[in-house]
Design an enzyme around this catalytic site. Structure first.
Site, mmCIF file in Angstrom:
data_model
loop_
_atom_site.group_PDB
_atom_site.id
_atom_site.type_symbol
_atom_site.label_atom_id
_atom_site.label_comp_id
_atom_site.label_asym_id
_atom_site.label_seq_id
_atom_site.Cartn_x
_atom_site.Cartn_y
_atom_site.Cartn_z
ATOM 1 N N LEU A 523 0.836 -1.199 0.000
ATOM 2 C CA LEU A 523 0.000 0.000 0.000
ATOM 3 C C LEU A 523 0.862 1.236 0.000
ATOM 4 O O LEU A 523 0.526 2.266 -0.545
ATOM 5 C CB LEU A 523 -0.889 0.021 1.243
ATOM 6 N N GLY A 529 8.749 1.182 7.669
ATOM 7 C CA GLY A 529 8.606 -0.078 6.968
ATOM 8 C C GLY A 529 7.423 -0.052 6.031
ATOM 9 O O GLY A 529 6.587 0.847 6.079
ATOM 10 N N VAL A 531 3.865 -0.979 4.194
ATOM 11 C CA VAL A 531 2.514 -1.309 4.647
ATOM 12 C C VAL A 531 1.837 -2.126 3.550
ATOM 13 O O VAL A 531 1.848 -1.733 2.390
ATOM 14 C CB VAL A 531 1.702 -0.028 4.927
ATOM 15 N N ASP A 644 4.124 13.931 14.497
ATOM 16 C CA ASP A 644 4.482 13.688 13.095
ATOM 17 C C ASP A 644 3.255 13.758 12.197
ATOM 18 O O ASP A 644 2.993 12.876 11.396
ATOM 19 C CB ASP A 644 5.182 12.332 12.958
#
Ligand SMILES: *[C@@H]1O[C@H](CO)[C@@H](O)[C@H](O)[C@H]1NC(C)=O
Ligand SMILES: *[C@@H]1O[C@H](CO)[C@@H](O)[C@H](O)[C@H]1NC(C)=O
Ligand SMILES: *[C@@H]1O[C@H](CO)[C@@H](O)[C@H](O)[C@H]1NC(C)=O
Ligand SMILES: *[C@@H]1O[C@H](CO)[C@@H](O)[C@H](O)[C@H]1NC(C)=O
Ligand SMILES: *[C@@H]1O[C@H](CO)[C@@H](O)[C@H](O)[C@H]1NC(C)=O
Ligand SMILES: *[C@@H]1O[C@H](CO)[C@@H](O)[C@H](O)[C@H]1NC(C)=O
Length: 838
Positions: A523, A529, A531, A644
């Protein structure tokens, strides 16, 4: 190369900006045109007073050269025109010749150097720019005829692009000076080698002298320092049209440079305005192991060992006597032939007699061949099947790396690096198995004793606390816990969450749900990392974030995310279903969001959605994010600072309702706490409030700042960090501010949403956004107020103050009168938590 250095970098930049006017040059120009010339010792100066083009004499010589150097450090030469043809006196002139080229003419009217470009007429103009580029332009067409960035000397400035043309083999290269006093071409060169997996090389007399190791889309994996932080200074860009280049990651330009010095070290330095000198951040050669192939073929270098070189297990020195004397260059050879080779099977073979030796924390060898694959096990079986394959390694971004024929330039780093699997004959492996078995038995015995001890202590504690359920493993936030537990329960002061209540997923189930983490199910790539989209056997769709081992998200961030998100429940926050920790794999399972993240909607010009995101939808998204943030700051049982917030962390459900995700960096605040400091500044530049980026100080108000940037991006449909207005040299924030203060803010709005009926609301939104991005936290409204403003519960809006970072460096050029300390430029390209945008 850590976050701290960036902090320093930002601080120094500010000091630098304030410091510059003290050394002011006032009545200079930055151009030479066909009817003007430059006579030694005159110079032209870039508009922001950063770089100068002029004449210089290196120490200990009388030779004159034409070069580019810093205005505040004139001995720091970044480019030399006539490096191989020194001028003997100072009666020299630089001008534009009749054919439009830049020429350097000596006292005897001889052309010593020329740009030698193809020109069609004499009407050209030369300009020295604030990024250190010297550009010769066609004055009529405006096109660039020649630029110094394409002909670098020994210095790489961070806005340069080092190309490697794979078709022709042409490369942008810098070469070292001969020595400190002679800019003539020296023995060393540096450039990008993009073939296969991109690497940076330093060559000595055209032989490899240093190697960065493969680029894994985030870092160069053969540079130990790159593992330290979440960032590196360079990145390799592949635009998928066959154009690959190396460039600086920060577009905050002038303060960092890297040059190849005359002894062959690539040295990255930063200007320190306090000591008025360059401060070394990093250099390519720290020890002998950094010299390419120090230990020869099949030799491993470890700077901590003495001697530094050793042969791989199963290998012996080619020349034992020389090896002992410390001459390792002949390298090592295999002791026992591989079973694979014995069977004389050059193609496919079972290779059943061979196995792999695992070496940890390695700089992988040169000449890796790439094979995209989702899994380490697959690399192993492919390698085992092919007799030519003598080693493999795996990286989630690169896939499998295979080696055949030779292994050279291996280094053992000690605490970071990759697992390298080297093919050995089974008998070599067995040899050591006996030893290993012995060690294992000893280790098991020790562990057994310790476990009994721990068990006794633990059972006492449990007894004392009383009433706790059996078999429940309890961990505090940030605490290290055994990696093989499939289910964990978490405890902190305020509340306990038991994840065991949720259905469990095993690694295998998740692997099956994603077709072994196949690329088709990818995705996006998060900060820590990839997804994946997964489909469970019952048909339910889920999103799986697989935290790569090489990623920056450590156990701390992982636990943090699990703890936080499992406690939070709000329609504008993404739901965590489950986490899965198995062996070295850490995974988070979320609800699946079919519409992916907001950045795809807003910033991808090819995405059809740009047109369907009407203002009403965008406003709904802004409100939704605001509500999610309010819940985090005020309404949940905890007070949470997200830290973030950015479009790639906003996911959209089927109805385009926004959901805030990625809590890896969020922090819980205690009851009366208003702000906190951190030495580890993480986040994404462009969204980070100035006090957080510079001082590590974060609070609700720093989230509000990020929210303000987000609002502007939603209105404009462009990314803050990518945006640069060439006409005005302004960042997105600067642009919004300029237009707002000129009462022309409608010009800021994305054309796709322009609608005269909604103008008032859009303008109001921009004003609220500008209130959120004000420099001082105390001036920014709290999120509750922001929502009230958006909902028109508060009608009269205050007047925003000018944001910092509003203008680019050369905002000064127009002779504007604001104090220079107000004029930062955006250091937007820096991303600390996330190396590549999703
Ligand atoms: C210049 O040369 C002289 C004599 O060769 C030497 O003593 C001096 O150290 C040199 N200067 C520098 C800066 O190296
Ligand atoms: C220098 O040479 C050019 C042609 O090469 C000539 O046109 C020009 O007059 C010369 N200038 C002087 C000062 O000799
Ligand atoms: C490589 O060089 C060739 C010849 O100069 C040129 O046609 C081609 O466009 C270049 N390719 C790239 C990717 O720059
Ligand atoms: C080049 O840089 C390295 C590393 O900083 C340093 O050890 C070496 O002395 C430098 N060489 C020269 C000629 O400055
Ligand atoms: C292996 O093949 C080569 C030629 O391909 C041959 O010369 C050699 O004798 C073979 N060795 C064995 C053990 O079969
Ligand atoms: C075996 O590996 C070599 C080198 O990586 C490669 O060139 C060759 O195509 C592979 N052979 C097979 C059958 O996969």
């Amino acid at each position: 190369m850590s976050g701290k250095i960036i902090l320093l970098f930002v601080l120094h930049f500010i000091l630098f900006v304030i410091g510059v006017p003290l050394m002011g040059f006032s009545t200079t120009t930055d151009t030479i045109s066909s009817n003007s010339f430059l006579k030694d010792p005159e110079a032209i100066v870039s508009s922001g007073n950063v770089f100068k083009l002029g004449f210089f004499t290196p120490e200990n010589t009388t030779n004159r050269y034409l070069g580019i150097f810093y205005t505040f450090s004139v001995k720091t030469v970044v480019w030399v025109a006539n490096r191989d043809k020194p001028l003997k006196d100072s009666s020299n002139t630089v001008t534009i010749s009749k054919n439009g080229n830049l020429v350097l003419i000596n006292g005897r009217n001889q052309t010593v150097w020329s740009t030698n470009a193809k020109t069609s007429h004499a009407n050209t103009i030369l300009q020295i720019q604030d990024n250190g580029n010297l550009v010769l332009r066609d004055n009529i067409m405006g096109s660039i005829i020649w630029e110094s960035f394409s002909h670098p000397t020994d210095t790489f400035l961070l806005t340069m692009k080092f190309f490697d043309n794979l078709t022709t083999g042409e490369k942008t290269l810098t070469s070292s000076w001969k020595n400190r006093f002679d800019p003539a071409v020296g023995s060393f060169m540096v450039g990008l080698e993009a073939l296969n997996i991109p690497q940076v090389f330093i060559w000595k007399n055209h032989h490899p002298y240093w190697r960065s190791g493969p680029w894994n889309n985030q870092i160069f994996i053969g540079v130990k320092d790159e593992y330290k932080g979440y960032l590196s200074y360079f990145s390799v860009v592949n635009n998928h049209a066959g154009i690959i280049y190396l460039t600086g990651r920060y577009k905050g330009k002038f303060l960092l440079k890297s040059s190849l010095n005359s002894s062959g070290s690539l040295v990255l330095t930063m200007w320190d305005n306090e000591i008025k000198d360059w401060h070394i951040l990093w250099s390519s050669h720290k020890n002998e192991c950094d010299v390419y192939g120090t230990c020869g073929l099949f030799g491993v270098c470890n700077a901590q060992d003495s001697p530094i070189c050793s042969c791989l297990r199963g290998f012996e020195p080619v020349n034992k006597g020389e090896w002992k004397r410390g001459n390792w260059i002949n390298g090592c050879q295999r002791r026992k032939q591989l079973e694979c080779d014995k069977s004389n099977n050059t193609g496919r073979s079972k290779g059943s007699g061979d196995g792999f030796l695992k070496l940890k924390f390695m700089k992988v060898p040169d000449f890796a061949e790439q094979f995209p694959s989702g899994q380490e096990d697959e690399c192993r079986s492919i390698c085992l099947r092919n007799c030519s394959c003598i080693a493999y390694a795996y990286d989630p971004n690169i896939g499998c790396m295979f080696w055949s024929k030779r292994l050279i330039d291996m280094q053992q780093f000690g605490s970071v690096g990759y697992d390298l699997y080297v093919r050995l004959s089974a008998s070599e492996l067995d040899n050591n198995k006996v030893k290993e078995l012995f060690i294992i038995i000893a280790a098991v015995a020790v562990i057994f004793c310790i476990s009994i001890l721990i068990f006794i202590v633990w059972s006492r504690i449990v007894k004392r606390k009383g009433g706790k359920k059996k078999n429940e493993k309890i961990f505090k936030a940030g605490q290290i816990f055994s990696l093989d537990s499939t289910a964990i329960a978490i405890k902190d002061e305020s509340q306990q969450v038991n994840i065991e209540e949720l259905p469990l997923f095993t690694f295998e189930m998740l692997a099956n749900a994603t077709y072994q983490f196949h690329d088709n199910n990818l995705l996006g790539k998060g900060g820590f990392g990839p997804v994946y989209k997964g489909k469970l056997t019952n048909g339910k769709e889920i999103a799986i974030k697989r935290l790569s081992i090489a990623s920056g998200q450590g156990m701390e961030e992982f636990m943090n995310e699990v703890i936080l998100i499992s406690k939070l429940q709000h329609r504008n926050l993404v739901r965590l279903h489950q986490c899965c920790v198995e062996k070295e794999e850490k995974m988070l399972i979320y609800e699946y969001m079919p519409n992916k993240s907001l950045d795809i909607y807003l910033f991808d010009p090819t995405h059809p959605s740009r047109n369907i995101l009407s203002w009403t939808k965008r406003f709904g998204i802004i409100e939704g994010i605001g509500r999610g943030l309010l819940y985090l700051h005020r309404d949940s049982r905890l007070r949470i600072i997200h830290r973030d917030l950015k479009p790639s962390n906003i996911l959209l459900d089927e109805d385009l309702n926004p959901k805030i995700s990625d809590f890896g960096m969020a922090r819980i605040f205690g009851g009366n706490q208003d702000y906190a400091n951190t030495a580890r500044v993480m986040g994404t530049y462009g969204y980070m409030a100035p006090e957080y980026a510079m001082e590590g100080r974060f609070s609700e108000k720093s989230d509000v700042y990020s929210f303000g940037v987000l609002m502007l991006e939603i209105v404009k449909g462009q990314k803050n960090s990518r945006y640069y207005n060439h006409e005005w040299s302004l960042s997105l924030l600067g642009c919004a501010w300029k237009l707002w203060s000129e009462d022309n803010v409608l010009a800021f709005v994305d054309e796709n949403i322009a609608d005269s009926n909604l103008e008032e609301e859009i303008v109001r939104c921009i004003q609220i956004a500008l209130l959120c991005v004000q420099e001082f936290p105390k001036d920014r409204p709290i999120i509750q107020t922001v929502l009230s403003m958006l909902n028109r519960e508060i009608l009269d809006l205050p007047t925003p103050k000018q944001p910092i970072f509003a203008e680019k460096w050369n905002g000064l050029r127009g002779g504007s009168s604001q104090p220079i300390s107000q004029v930062g430029f955006s250091i937007n390209e820096v991303t600390l938590s996330e190396l590549n945008g999703r």
